[in-house]
Design an enzyme around this catalytic site. Structure first.
Site, PDB file in Angstrom:
ATOM      1  N   ASP A 230      35.438  24.765 -22.590  1.00  0.00           N
ATOM      2  CA  ASP A 230      34.757  23.719 -21.427  1.00  0.00           C
ATOM      3  C   ASP A 230      33.879  22.755 -22.049  1.00  0.00           C
ATOM      4  O   ASP A 230      33.163  23.013 -22.957  1.00  0.00           O
ATOM      5  CB  ASP A 230      34.112  24.565 -20.278  1.00  0.00           C
ATOM      6  CG  ASP A 230      33.741  23.862 -19.123  1.00  0.00           C
ATOM      7  OD1 ASP A 230      34.731  23.762 -18.499  1.00  0.00           O
ATOM      8  OD2 ASP A 230      32.517  23.499 -19.019  1.00  0.00           O
ATOM      9  N   ASP A 231      33.744  21.608 -21.330  1.00  0.00           N
ATOM     10  CA  ASP A 231      32.922  20.470 -22.047  1.00  0.00           C
ATOM     11  C   ASP A 231      31.717  20.457 -21.771  1.00  0.00           C
ATOM     12  O   ASP A 231      30.858  19.691 -22.102  1.00  0.00           O
ATOM     13  CB  ASP A 231      33.770  19.137 -21.440  1.00  0.00           C
ATOM     14  CG  ASP A 231      35.159  18.768 -22.151  1.00  0.00           C
ATOM     15  OD1 ASP A 231      35.331  19.429 -23.203  1.00  0.00           O
ATOM     16  OD2 ASP A 231      35.708  17.903 -21.541  1.00  0.00           O
ATOM     17  N   GLY A 266      40.810  22.577 -11.646  1.00  0.00           N
ATOM     18  CA  GLY A 266      41.167  22.280  -9.998  1.00  0.00           C
ATOM     19  C   GLY A 266      41.613  20.753  -9.851  1.00  0.00           C
ATOM     20  O   GLY A 266      42.351  20.344  -8.989  1.00  0.00           O
ATOM     21  N   HIS A 333      63.058  25.647   0.091  1.00  0.00           N
ATOM     22  CA  HIS A 333      64.295  25.108  -0.634  1.00  0.00           C
ATOM     23  C   HIS A 333      64.162  23.401  -0.777  1.00  0.00           C
ATOM     24  O   HIS A 333      63.989  22.798   0.110  1.00  0.00           O
ATOM     25  CB  HIS A 333      65.589  25.653  -0.045  1.00  0.00           C
ATOM     26  CG  HIS A 333      65.873  24.658   1.567  1.00  0.00           C
ATOM     27  ND1 HIS A 333      66.415  23.494   1.425  1.00  0.00           N
ATOM     28  CD2 HIS A 333      65.641  25.205   2.796  1.00  0.00           C
ATOM     29  CE1 HIS A 333      66.329  23.197   2.863  1.00  0.00           C
ATOM     30  NE2 HIS A 333      65.811  24.329   3.568  1.00  0.00           N
ATOM     31  N   HIS A 342      48.314  19.878  -6.317  1.00  0.00           N
ATOM     32  CA  HIS A 342      47.764  21.242  -6.019  1.00  0.00           C
ATOM     33  C   HIS A 342      48.054  21.733  -4.570  1.00  0.00           C
ATOM     34  O   HIS A 342      47.722  21.035  -3.569  1.00  0.00           O
ATOM     35  CB  HIS A 342      46.161  21.092  -6.208  1.00  0.00           C
ATOM     36  CG  HIS A 342      45.215  22.273  -6.107  1.00  0.00           C
ATOM     37  ND1 HIS A 342      44.066  22.351  -6.763  1.00  0.00           N
ATOM     38  CD2 HIS A 342      45.621  23.348  -5.332  1.00  0.00           C
ATOM     39  CE1 HIS A 342      43.522  23.550  -6.502  1.00  0.00           C
ATOM     40  NE2 HIS A 342      44.382  24.352  -5.821  1.00  0.00           N
ATOM     41  N   ILE A 363      43.968  24.230   2.349  1.00  0.00           N
ATOM     42  CA  ILE A 363      44.144  25.581   2.842  1.00  0.00           C
ATOM     43  C   ILE A 363      44.880  25.583   4.045  1.00  0.00           C
ATOM     44  O   ILE A 363      44.509  24.804   5.134  1.00  0.00           O
ATOM     45  CB  ILE A 363      43.007  26.145   2.775  1.00  0.00           C
ATOM     46  CG1 ILE A 363      42.112  26.156   1.280  1.00  0.00           C
ATOM     47  CG2 ILE A 363      43.101  27.716   3.339  1.00  0.00           C
ATOM     48  CD1 ILE A 363      41.005  26.965   1.459  1.00  0.00           C
TER      49      ILE A 363
END
Length: 405
Positions: A230-231, A266, A333, A342, A363
Site C-alpha cells: 500500500d502506498d 475500491g 444474461h 464497481h 448498493i
C-alpha cells in the site's frame, strides 16, 4: 463417447484436408531449421500416463562453448515465432488426437518434470485427456500466470461438455487470428513452473476495508500466503491479520516472488491506474472468484476481476478487466461491463444492460433490461434506472434522475 467420436472425426478430416499445408510446412521447417522436422517430447497424458507429443520444430540448434543449449530467446527464429504465433506448429498434434493420446480440447500437456511439483489441486488437470487447445489458452494462453493457468484447467475439468468444447475451439480460432497471449511478458516462451509453493503466494495492492474482503476471498480460493502492499506504507503496517510490507514500487521490484497479483482498491480510477502500472511491468494479474459465487460457463471475465460471495453472473455476460462484483450483486444474461466497473452489494442488472468503464452502481440499485449506462457514471444506492444515462453523470432516486450538481 461423443467427445471421442468428435475428436476422431475432426482430427482425421483435419489431417486429410490440411495435408498439403502440413507438407509445405514440413518442407519449410527442413529448409529453415534443419532436421528433424518434428519436435518430439514425452509429456504426461490422462492420469499422468506418458505419451510422445508431436509438434513442428520451431527452434534452431544452438549451444554455448560448454555445449549447453542457448536460452529459448536466442534459439527461436522469426520463422519459429511465426509458427508459434499462428499455432501452425501444433498441426502434427492432430495425429496424437487421432491416436487417442490427446483430445482437441483439454489442459495443455506440460513437462514430465513438473509432475512432482504439483499440489493435489493442480494435479487434477490430469483427470481428463490433454488437449491441443483449452480453457486456459483462450483466457490468456502463455501470457497468464501458472496459478491462473491451473485454475482455468481445473475449471474445465469440472465443467467440461461438448458445447463448451465447441466454444473453446471457436475462441481459439479468434485468438490465433489476432495472435494474442503467445508468450509470458518479457519471455520468448512460457516461464518454467518451479512448484506449487511459490504459486500459492499472492500480492494484494491496497490496504482498505475492501482489501480485507479480497484477502478473505483469496484464502477461500486456496491462496496459502498473502502479502499486502500500500502506498501509505510504512505508516500502514497491518490489514487485519495480514502485514503490509511495502508500497507499489516495492511490489514492482518483487513481482517474480508471487504467483498472482491483484489490485484491491475500491476507487475505480485509482484501481485502473494501478492495474495499468502492473500490466506494463508484466505482473501476473489474476481474478478471484469466491466459491459461493455463481458464474455461468458461458460468461466472460477479464483479468483482475473480483467476485465475492453470492454474486451471480449469467450466460453471455461480459465482465471486463478490473471490475468489482461485490457481495450478492447479480449480472443477468448478455450484459456488458466495461473496465474497472464497481457493482456494490445487492446491485441488480437485468438482461442486456451495458455499463461503461469506471462506472459505479450503488448498493441495492436496480437497472432495467436493455439500458445503456455511460462511462464514469455514479448510480446512487437504491436507485431504479429505467432510462439510458449519458457519460459522467450522477443519478439517484426511484426512478433515477440526474442530480442538479
Amino acid at each position: 463417447m461423443i467427445k471421442r467420436l468428435f475428436d476422431v472425426t475432426a482430427s482425421f478430416f483435419g489431417l486429410l484436408l490440411l495435408s498439403p499445408i502440413i507438407a509445405l510446412l514440413a518442407w519449410a521447417v527442413r529448409r529453415k531449421l534443419g532436421s528433424p522436422v518434428l519436435f518430439r517430447q514425452v509429456r504426461p497424458g490422462l492420469k499422468g500416463v506418458p505419451f510422445e507429443m508431436l509438434k513442428f520444430r520451431t527452434m534452431r540448434d544452438a549451444v554455448d562453448s560448454q555445449g549447453n543449449p542457448l536460452p529459448d530467446a536466442e534459439r527461436l527464429t522469426s520463422f519459429g515465432s511465426f509458427l508459434r504465433s499462428s499455432s501452425l506448429d501444433e498441426l502434427p498434434g492432430l495425429w496424437n488426437v487421432l491416436k487417442g493420446d490427446m483430445s482437441l480440447v483439454g489442459p495443455r500437456p506440460l513437462l514430465v518434470e513438473y509432475l512432482p511439483l504439483y499440489s493435489a489441486e493442480q494435479a487434477r488437470r490430469h483427470d481428463v485427456k490433454p488437449g491441443i487447445t483449452g480453457w486456459a489458452q483462450v483466457n490468456g494462453r502463455n501470457a497468464i500466470s501458472w496459478e491462473q493457468k491451473f485454475q482455468y484447467d481445473n475449471w474445465y475439468v469440472d465443467n467440461q461438455s461438448f458445447w463448451l468444447d465447441l466454444k473453446i475451439i471457436a475462441l481459439t480460432l479468434k485468438k490465433v487470428f489476432i495472435r494474442e497471449g503467445i508468450n509470458a511478458a518479457g519471455e520468448a516462451t512460457m516461464t518454467k513452473f518451479t512448484g506449487g509453493a511459490k504459486t500459492r503466494k499472492l500480492a494484494i495492492l491496497g490496504a482498505g476495508g475492501h482489501s480485507r474482503v479480497v484477502a478473505d476471498t483469496a484464502e477461500c480460493c486456496g491462496w496459502s500466503e498473502i502479502e499486502f502492499f500500500d502506498d501509505d506504507w510504512p505508516s500502514t503496517q497491518q490489514v487485519g491479520i495480514w502485514n503490509v510490507t511495502g508500497n507499489t514500487a516495492d511490489l514492482l521490484g518483487r513481482l517474480n516472488e508471487f504467483g498472482g497479483v491483484i489490485v484491491a482498491i475500491g476507487n475505480n480510477e485509482i484501481r485502473s491506474a494501478k492495474m495499468g502500472t502492473l500490466n506494463d511491468a508484466g505482473a501476473p494479474l489474476i481474478s478471484l472468484i469466491h466459491p459461493a459465487a455463481t458464474i455461468s460457463r458461458y460468461a466472460s471475465l477479464g483479468e483482475g476481476v473480483v467476485a465475492f460471495g453470492g454474486v451471480v453472473v449469467n450466460t453471455g455476460a461480459t465482465v471486463s478487466a478490473g471490475t468489482i462484483l461485490n457481495t450478492g450483486c447479480s449480472v443477468d444474461h448478455d450484459c456488458y461491463l466495461g473496465e474497472c466497473v464497481h457493482l456494490s452489494p445487492g446491485a441488480r442488472l437485468a438482461g442486456s444492460v451495458r455499463v461503461g468503464h469506471l462506472s459505479w452502481i450503488g448498493i441495492g440499485a436496480s437497472v432495467r433490461q436493455s439500458i445503456n449506462i455511460g462511462s464514469k457514471v455514479v448510480v446512487g444506492a437504491g436507485a431504479a434506472v429505467v432510462s439510458d444515462i449519458a457519460d459522467e453523470l450522477t443519478v439517484a432516486g426511484v426512478p433515477a434522475k440526474v442530480l442538479a450538481d
